[in-house]
Scaffold this motif. Structure first.
Motif, PDB file in Angstrom:
ATOM      1  N   CYS A 124      -6.857  -3.139  -5.956  1.00 44.88           N
ATOM      2  CA  CYS A 124      -7.498  -2.169  -6.841  1.00 44.88           C
ATOM      3  C   CYS A 124      -9.000  -2.355  -6.955  1.00 44.88           C
ATOM      4  CB  CYS A 124      -6.876  -2.249  -8.241  1.00 44.88           C
ATOM      5  SG  CYS A 124      -5.211  -1.583  -8.317  1.00 44.88           S
ATOM      6  N   ASP A 177       0.875  -1.165   0.000  1.00 47.89           N
ATOM      7  CA  ASP A 177       0.000   0.000   0.000  1.00 47.89           C
ATOM      8  C   ASP A 177       0.920   1.224   0.000  1.00 47.89           C
ATOM      9  OD1 ASP A 177      -1.496   2.294   1.279  1.00 47.89           O
ATOM     10  OD2 ASP A 177      -3.110   0.819   1.320  1.00 47.89           O
ATOM     11  N   GLY A 235      -4.090   4.101  -5.009  1.00 48.32           N
ATOM     12  CA  GLY A 235      -3.120   3.023  -4.887  1.00 48.32           C
ATOM     13  C   GLY A 235      -2.064   3.044  -5.964  1.00 48.32           C
ATOM     14  N   ASN A 255      -1.467  -5.954   2.895  1.00 43.72           N
ATOM     15  CA  ASN A 255      -0.849  -5.015   1.965  1.00 43.72           C
ATOM     16  C   ASN A 255      -0.155  -3.939   2.798  1.00 43.72           C
ATOM     17  OD1 ASN A 255      -2.060  -6.168  -0.541  1.00 43.72           O
ATOM     18  ND2 ASN A 255      -3.949  -5.551   0.476  1.00 43.72           N
ATOM     19  N   ARG A 273      -8.377   3.043  -6.943  1.00 42.87           N
ATOM     20  CA  ARG A 273      -7.281   2.671  -7.838  1.00 42.87           C
ATOM     21  C   ARG A 273      -6.292   3.823  -7.981  1.00 42.87           C
ATOM     22  NH1 ARG A 273     -11.374  -0.343  -9.853  1.00 42.87           N
ATOM     23  NH2 ARG A 273     -12.302   1.194 -11.222  1.00 42.87           N
ATOM     24  N   ARG A 281       0.224   2.353   6.763  1.00 36.47           N
ATOM     25  CA  ARG A 281      -0.769   1.277   6.722  1.00 36.47           C
ATOM     26  C   ARG A 281      -0.176  -0.048   7.179  1.00 36.47           C
ATOM     27  NH1 ARG A 281      -4.236   3.387   2.621  1.00 36.47           N
ATOM     28  NH2 ARG A 281      -5.170   5.203   3.628  1.00 36.47           N
ATOM     29  N   LEU A 341      -0.881  -4.402  -5.923  1.00 37.33           N
ATOM     30  CA  LEU A 341      -1.676  -3.381  -5.234  1.00 37.33           C
ATOM     31  C   LEU A 341      -3.161  -3.704  -5.301  1.00 37.33           C
ATOM     32  CD1 LEU A 341       0.151  -0.303  -6.718  1.00 37.33           C
ATOM     33  CD2 LEU A 341       0.233  -1.012  -4.339  1.00 37.33           C
TER      34      LEU A 341
END
Length: 394
Positions: free
Chosen positions: A315, A287, A325, A296, A322, A292, A313
């Motif tokens: 999505c 991420d 990311g 991820n 999207r 985070r 990633l």
């Protein structure tokens, strides 16, 4: 765009038609679990079963006894898939169907490890341990994760790997009979609840300029209104600073970022050394927001792509998801794999895959990942086949 679908070995082992069905979707590659956390999974097309219960985090191959001799922390072997090496059996069948294979390696997510070795776990500001979340600042944990990455990634018949949870895990966790939704915690509150206060992290905060006791008290003060009210929906790094104060927030991120970057660099080097040859691709599930936590993990895009060959990633969701990311990675050199959930029952949207993939490509995505070919229904897979046909023809 090369397309890979996530699969478990138990989706393939014991099903002579599985590999051919996967190839018929129009994918070029499968991302096959070699080290995975506990789960309960459907196998809707398998001729001999419908449910697999993986009772604990485990490797899906026989671990090397010599590698792990004398180590207190070591991988747990699986017992729920027949055969000595279900990963190798599945990889061979997939290769025979003309598919490339990447290993799928889950690292810092292991509830059994935390239960049997409590000292390995993240400890929050209230003293509660998260047994599912190994603290990556602890030297023994770090050594274990690096060894696991090297062994689980480089399996026979495997041309690359995708490392999940190669960084900090935290508060958020899919858990059986979960009862944590009574007070809504946004991204920022979850970060505070993910901060670790084990001895190593307490020392680390001091090296970053924050007194650990002061930080712990600040976390608890910041969370009191959250517990007393209806929660906190704050999201993003600015919201963390509002809860904790900018100086303390920045100190936590300096320490945690340093630890995560070091683990990622060391794990990638270990995998490449184990591969002992050029061409073995190493990707991380990531991420682009460094704070985070979870599967991820938060990363610094330029650093990660100077370390690994690329990223996977998440999505699935609105275009804004999207863009948030993929955007920070656009223009950087490396594989940028957009991961779409194609299981309708789990919130995926296989019917919009062609349009979603085109949008991801416009944002710089170079490959696709589909989660998850073993779990998806027949209609979901039919939609995927149609979408990939459109993508190939465009």
């Amino acid at each position: 765009m090369r397309t890979s679908a996530f699969v478990y070995p138990w989706d393939v082992v014991g099903d002579p038609g599985a590999a051919g069905r996967l190839a018929a979707l129009g994918i070029e590659q499968v991302t096959l679990a070699s080290a995975y956390h506990s789960t309960r999974a459907l196998t809707p097309r398998h001729p001999g079963r419908r449910i697999v219960t993986a009772g604990h985090a485990a490797v899906l191959y026989p671990p090397d006894a010599a590698r792990w001799a004398g180590r207190a922390l070591r991988p747990y072997p699986q017992t729920w898939v027949p055969g000595e090496d279900p990963y190798a059996e599945a990889a061979e069948a997939l290769a025979d169907a003309g598919l490339r294979v990447h290993s799928w390696v889950v690292l810092a997510h292991n509830s059994r490890l935390g239960a049997e070795h409590p000292g390995t776990s993240v400890v929050n500001a209230y003293g509660d341990r998260y047994p599912w979340a190994p603290c990556i600042a602890r030297p023994a944990v770090r050594d274990y994760l690096v060894e696991l990455a090297a062994e689980a990634a480089v399996r026979p018949g495997t041309s690359g790997t995708e490392l999940e949870s190669c960084g900090w895990y935290g508060f958020a966790h899919l858990h059986a009979h979960d009862k944590t939704a009574g007070v809504g915690l946004g991204d920022a509150a979850q970060y505070l609840m993910s901060l670790c206060f084990c001895d190593d992290c307490r020392t680390g905060y001091g090296s970053a300029g924050a007194d650990a006791d002061e930080l712990r008290a600040a976390v608890r003060r910041a969370m009191e209104p959250v517990w007393a009210g209806a929660g906190s929906g704050g999201s993003g790094w600015a919201a963390v600073g509002e809860l904790l104060g900018p100086a303390l927030a920045d100190a936590t991120l300096r320490w945690r970022g340093q630890v995560a970057r070091s683990l990622q660099e060391t794990a990638v080097r270990a995998v490449r050394s184990a591969a002992a040859g050029p061409g073995f691709q190493v990707l991380l599930h990531a991420d682009p927001a460094p704070h985070r936590t979870g599967a991820n993990v938060g990363v610094e895009p330029s650093h990660l792509l100077s370390t690994a060959d690329g990223v996977v990633l998440p999505c699935t969701g609105a275009d804004v998801v999207r863009e948030a990311g993929l955007g920070p990675f656009k223009g950087l050199s490396g594989v940028l794999a957009a991961n779409f959930n194609v299981v309708t029952g789990m919130g995926g949207s296989p019917g919009t895959l062609a349009a979603d993939a085109a949008h991801a490509a416009s944002l710089g995505a170079t490959e696709l990942r589909l989660y998850h070919a073993g779990l998806a229904s027949g209609p979901d897979l039919a939609a995927v086949t149609g979408a990939l046909s459109v993508i190939r023809g465009s």
